[in-house]
Design an enzyme around this catalytic site. Sequence first.
Site, PDB file in Angstrom:
ATOM      1  N   LEU A 169       7.527  49.422   2.487  1.00 34.08           N
ATOM      2  CA  LEU A 169       7.006  48.060   2.450  1.00 34.08           C
ATOM      3  C   LEU A 169       5.798  47.987   3.371  1.00 34.08           C
ATOM      4  O   LEU A 169       5.818  48.545   4.473  1.00 34.08           O
ATOM      5  CB  LEU A 169       8.076  47.064   2.915  1.00 34.08           C
ATOM      6  CG  LEU A 169       9.256  46.812   1.965  1.00 34.08           C
ATOM      7  CD1 LEU A 169      10.359  46.063   2.696  1.00 34.08           C
ATOM      8  CD2 LEU A 169       8.804  46.023   0.748  1.00 34.08           C
ATOM      9  N   ASP A 170       4.744  47.303   2.920  1.00 35.30           N
ATOM     10  CA  ASP A 170       3.570  47.188   3.778  1.00 35.30           C
ATOM     11  C   ASP A 170       3.826  46.157   4.874  1.00 35.30           C
ATOM     12  O   ASP A 170       4.880  45.512   4.938  1.00 35.30           O
ATOM     13  CB  ASP A 170       2.316  46.864   2.970  1.00 35.30           C
ATOM     14  CG  ASP A 170       2.438  45.556   2.199  1.00 35.30           C
ATOM     15  OD1 ASP A 170       3.245  44.700   2.581  1.00 35.30           O
ATOM     16  OD2 ASP A 170       1.718  45.389   1.187  1.00 35.30           O
ATOM     17  N   THR A 171       2.848  45.993   5.738  1.00 35.80           N
ATOM     18  CA  THR A 171       3.045  45.173   6.931  1.00 35.80           C
ATOM     19  C   THR A 171       3.347  43.719   6.594  1.00 35.80           C
ATOM     20  O   THR A 171       4.202  43.088   7.239  1.00 35.80           O
ATOM     21  CB  THR A 171       1.789  45.252   7.816  1.00 35.80           C
ATOM     22  OG1 THR A 171       1.506  46.622   8.110  1.00 35.80           O
ATOM     23  CG2 THR A 171       1.989  44.494   9.122  1.00 35.80           C
ATOM     24  N   SER A 173       4.811  42.476   3.965  1.00 30.87           N
ATOM     25  CA  SER A 173       6.006  42.278   3.146  1.00 30.87           C
ATOM     26  C   SER A 173       7.263  42.351   4.005  1.00 30.87           C
ATOM     27  O   SER A 173       7.256  42.863   5.124  1.00 30.87           O
ATOM     28  CB  SER A 173       6.077  43.326   2.036  1.00 30.87           C
ATOM     29  OG  SER A 173       4.894  43.321   1.268  1.00 30.87           O
ATOM     30  N   ARG A 308       0.716  41.092  -5.469  1.00 24.63           N
ATOM     31  CA  ARG A 308      -0.230  40.042  -5.057  1.00 24.63           C
ATOM     32  C   ARG A 308      -1.330  39.874  -6.116  1.00 24.63           C
ATOM     33  O   ARG A 308      -1.772  38.752  -6.379  1.00 24.63           O
ATOM     34  CB  ARG A 308      -0.832  40.385  -3.696  1.00 24.63           C
ATOM     35  CG  ARG A 308       0.199  40.456  -2.569  1.00 24.63           C
ATOM     36  CD  ARG A 308      -0.474  40.640  -1.216  1.00 24.63           C
ATOM     37  NE  ARG A 308       0.527  40.830  -0.175  1.00 24.63           N
ATOM     38  CZ  ARG A 308       0.921  42.010   0.303  1.00 24.63           C
ATOM     39  NH1 ARG A 308       0.351  43.121  -0.163  1.00 24.63           N
ATOM     40  NH2 ARG A 308       1.843  42.090   1.227  1.00 24.63           N
TER      41      ARG A 308
END
Length: 410
Positions: A169-171, A173, A308
């Site tokens: 997961l990116d920052t 999320s 997104r």
Amino acid sequence: MLGTAWPLYLARDLSSRDLTGTGASHSACSRGVGERFHRRTQLPEAHGGAHWGSGVVDEPVRWRFPFAIAMAAGRAARTRLNGLFAVYKPPGVTWIRVRDTLETLLLKELNSLEQPTVPQQVRFLPTTVEGNAGKELTLTVTQVPVLAAHPLVKGPEFTHLKIGAGHRLDTKSSGVFVLGVGHGNKLLTDMYNAHLTRAYTVRGLFGKATDDFSDTGRLIEKTTFDHITGDKLERILAVIQGTNHKALLTYSNIDLKTQEAYELAVEGLIRPMEKTPPLITAIRCLQFAPPEFQLEIQCLHETQQYLRKIVHEIGLELKSTAVCTQVRRIRDGFFTLDNALPRTHWNLQNIRNSIKESKIKVKVELQRSLSHQARSGKRHTDMDQVAESELHSTEGTSVSDLTQNEITTC
């Protein structure tokens, strides 16, 4: 070896030195030591004399300490940390920091467990006593700790844990983040090869456009959104799902007219068994309250940035703009939010319990998915072999011969 000090060894060493500190002759020292070596060395009962009956030792002493048992117990505690577990990753934190934090906490707790007592060993230490001829050298049976096994010498017992990360997961999320520890790292590979779907809840906001499709990006444009209705949004979502469904069937390489396709559809296993572009298997609207809305998206091979962008494209299709305000993973394969440990539960006991509870489920689901992959691979291999055999059967045959054969068959 523990307890290897032996009087004869010391006798040879002491006979050549003046250990009394009084300038006594070597012969006197040797005579005093020799007389005592010819006698049996008496051991206290605490050292095992009562067990041997006579309480004397004629041979080198070999002791069994609980140190090896304690070491094995410590390794057993580590082996219990083998499997998959899920945690809840909060937004604003990188996945690397989450993994490193868990490793630090687990190592701290493992090293804080009750440590084995420092093993003891028997030594025959030379001492001087007052005798008839002045100071005499004698040997005293002494129990001393093994310094090599002392915590202050050897350092902490556990210094590293092999913790692997699943689908990241990116920052920005948040949500379910699967990790593997020990042999669980191999299960992470199996989980990746199974191509399981993941589910997200995505929040959007109409009327804005940014450079990175999120609400924190640089603002590019503002638009109106009064004309957007729930029905229009549902139609756009239906188009997106239909388009992705066709792509899913194409990448799955399954003939929809076969019994196998029906059985896979019933089990929910129709999905590509190799890496493909991002695919949306299902999308629906959970909440619509302009300018805000919330979607639930089930997908394969996605990134959070791709989700997104989907929100951004939905805004464009509705003759407006939209930005994504939240991406939250609610399911990763067979791990859901109910299985994800919150930050306050990141400790050794809870992680052990989570691994234990998910062990059977992980095994069953991976076997089911990977067996489908094996069947799919065998089917493709058989089809390739049939095509190759047909190709070989037509080698050396002219076009006119093929045409004549077709006419004869007709």
